[in-house]
Design a protein around this motif. Structure first.
Motif, short mmCIF file in Angstrom:
data_model
loop_
_atom_site.label_atom_id
_atom_site.label_comp_id
_atom_site.label_asym_id
_atom_site.label_seq_id
_atom_site.Cartn_x
_atom_site.Cartn_y
_atom_site.Cartn_z
N LEU B 101 -16.38 22.01 6.55
CA LEU B 101 -17.06 21.85 7.84
C LEU B 101 -18.05 22.98 8.08
O LEU B 101 -19.17 22.77 8.53
N LYS B 102 -17.61 24.21 7.76
CA LYS B 102 -18.48 25.36 8.00
C LYS B 102 -19.73 25.27 7.14
O LYS B 102 -20.81 25.68 7.54
N ALA B 103 -19.58 24.70 5.93
CA ALA B 103 -20.71 24.66 5.01
C ALA B 103 -21.68 23.54 5.37
O ALA B 103 -22.89 23.73 5.30
N TYR B 104 -21.16 22.36 5.75
CA TYR B 104 -22.05 21.21 5.91
C TYR B 104 -22.31 20.81 7.35
O TYR B 104 -23.27 20.12 7.64
N MET B 105 -21.40 21.16 8.27
CA MET B 105 -21.62 20.77 9.67
C MET B 105 -21.31 21.94 10.57
O MET B 105 -20.32 21.92 11.30
#
Lengths: 204, 220
Positions: B101-105
């Motif tokens: 989540l942190k990387a893509y959203m």
């Protein structure tokens, strides 16, 4: 000092763990049928919270955060292990709960029989892990962490005892059969949350 | 190995029993409204539909795979330390979800804040591990995880739908209530974006579900 006092009041009333963030809702609803048991669980939560959140702070500060390992060797200064925080936090909590259980059993058997069954339950109480994660997200220092964890614990204690008192009275009122039990407990909690919202008007 | 193959032959992947395992949690045995598990996060992330959807996907992933892994390990876990073993498995999976989540959203991850981490202590996952995965074969356990995750997701999205519709006049960020209404004095319901609304909505959902299905009255 004033700042810490206002953080304390804020974490009990304005940002109550149960009514503002819904932390610890599962045990909040499951163990609030009688005041006596609610009292026991509330006490155990305050105790474990006060123990684990500062402990997790120390772990975060000296093992996980960016550059936290520099005290071992300067070459480790740019290691960032924050992504391990979930695993270490929950292990600390599970370990601390087990330890507390053993210590209390040995040295305070009367307290143990009062808290007994609730202690293991606390490991999976969201409010404990939630307090640690909020501590990480809001970057509190040690004094703030200690005050915040005490306040959050007392807030949970207050909320669960209040709900238990209301549910004991509810037994004498006529609730539609489909709404009995969980349904009415939810709606009562909602009304209590509205009451707690009024605290947000306080300027701290 | 031969034994496993034979058993799988006897019971096809989507046999009636396995389908029941995945269908039950959607309504009659819903984790949130009937088993009273996982209420914490069901209430906190439902102001808008989008975070609620992503949260449910995360929970489906974690509950399915933790059920699968614990079920595969069930014979080698000593009973005394099983809680810690389960927590470590769940925490690892949640860490994966959180990093993805942190990387893509990143914006959604900021909105969900601590509640991604709190999937670890989501009682649905621990409850299903204790009640189902520890005593069942991996495949049914996996299906049970998927079913309970979806059952949780349904409640989450339903609550979020009403909260966003009445609280902000939109669904998934698109305006649904026309400007004409606002011009004639319609106002968004401010209560809906506040925490208590979620409690009322779930209370009402339980009321409706139990009135329709008398079996469920007085389960808890």
């Amino acid at each position: 000092m004033e700042h810490l006092l206002s953080l304390f009041i804020k974490s009990i009333f304005v940002e109550n763990a149960v009514f503002a963030f819904f932390l610890g809702m599962c045990s909040f609803l499951a163990v609030s049928k009688k005041i006596k048991t609610a009292f026991g669980l509330g006490l155990a939560v305050v105790f474990v919270m006060l123990l684990t959140t500062p402990l997790n702070y120390v772990i975060l500060k000296y093992m996980l955060g960016e550059g936290a390992l520099a005290w071992i060797h300067p070459s480790l200064a740019d290691v960032d292990l924050t992504f391990l925080s979930f695993i270490l936090f929950i292990s600390t909590i599970a370990g601390a709960v087990q330890l507390v259980e053993m210590v209390v059993e040995k040295f305070a058997p009367s307290l143990y029989s009062a808290l007994g069954i609730f202690l293991p339950l606390i490991t999976v109480n969201c409010s404990i892990l939630g307090a640690s994660l909020f501590m990480q997200e809001r970057e509190y220092n040690f004094a703030e962490t200690a005050v915040f964890s005490l306040g959050t614990g007392i807030g949970f204690f207050l909320a669960i005892v209040l709900l238990a008192a209301i549910r004991e009275r509810l037994q004498y009122s006529k609730v539609p059969p489909a709404l009995q039990g969980l349904g009415i407990a939810m709606i009562v909690t909602g009304l209590m949350a509205i009451a707690f919202l009024s605290f947000s008007g306080i300027k701290l | 190995m031969a034994e496993v193959v034979e058993k799988e032959k006897k019971e096809p992947l989507f046999s009636k029993k396995n389908l029941q395992v995945i269908k039950d949690p959607l309504d009659d045995n819903n984790p949130v409204t009937v088993q009273v598990l996982g209420i914490c996060s069901a209430l906190a992330v439902t102001v808008q539909v989008k975070p609620a959807l992503i949260m449910s996907l995360g929970v489906i992933f974690v509950s399915a795979f933790s059920n699968l892994i614990v079920s595969m390990l069930r014979k080698s876990i000593p009973t005394r330390v099983r809680i810690i073993v389960q927590l470590i498995v769940v925490a690892t999976l949640v860490t994966i979800v959180d990093q993805v989540l942190k990387a893509y959203m990143f914006d959604v991850s900021k909105k969900l804040s601590v509640f991604v981490g709190l999937i670890i202590t989501n009682c649905i996952i621990m409850g299903r591990l204790e009640a189902f995965a520890l005593g069942q074969k991996p495949w049914p356990a996996f299906l049970d995880g998927v079913g309970n995750g979806i059952g949780y997701g349904i409640i989450l999205v339903a609550v979020a739908f009403f909260r966003e519709l009445f609280g902000a006049g939109s669904v998934l960020g698109f305006k649904v209530i026309p400007q004409w209404f606002y011009d004639h004095g319609y106002v968004n319901n401010g209560l809906m974006v506040l925490p208590p609304a979620a409690l009322f909505l779930i209370g009402i959902y339980i009321w409706v579900q139990r009135s329709r299905n008398q079996k469920l009255v007085n389960v808890s």
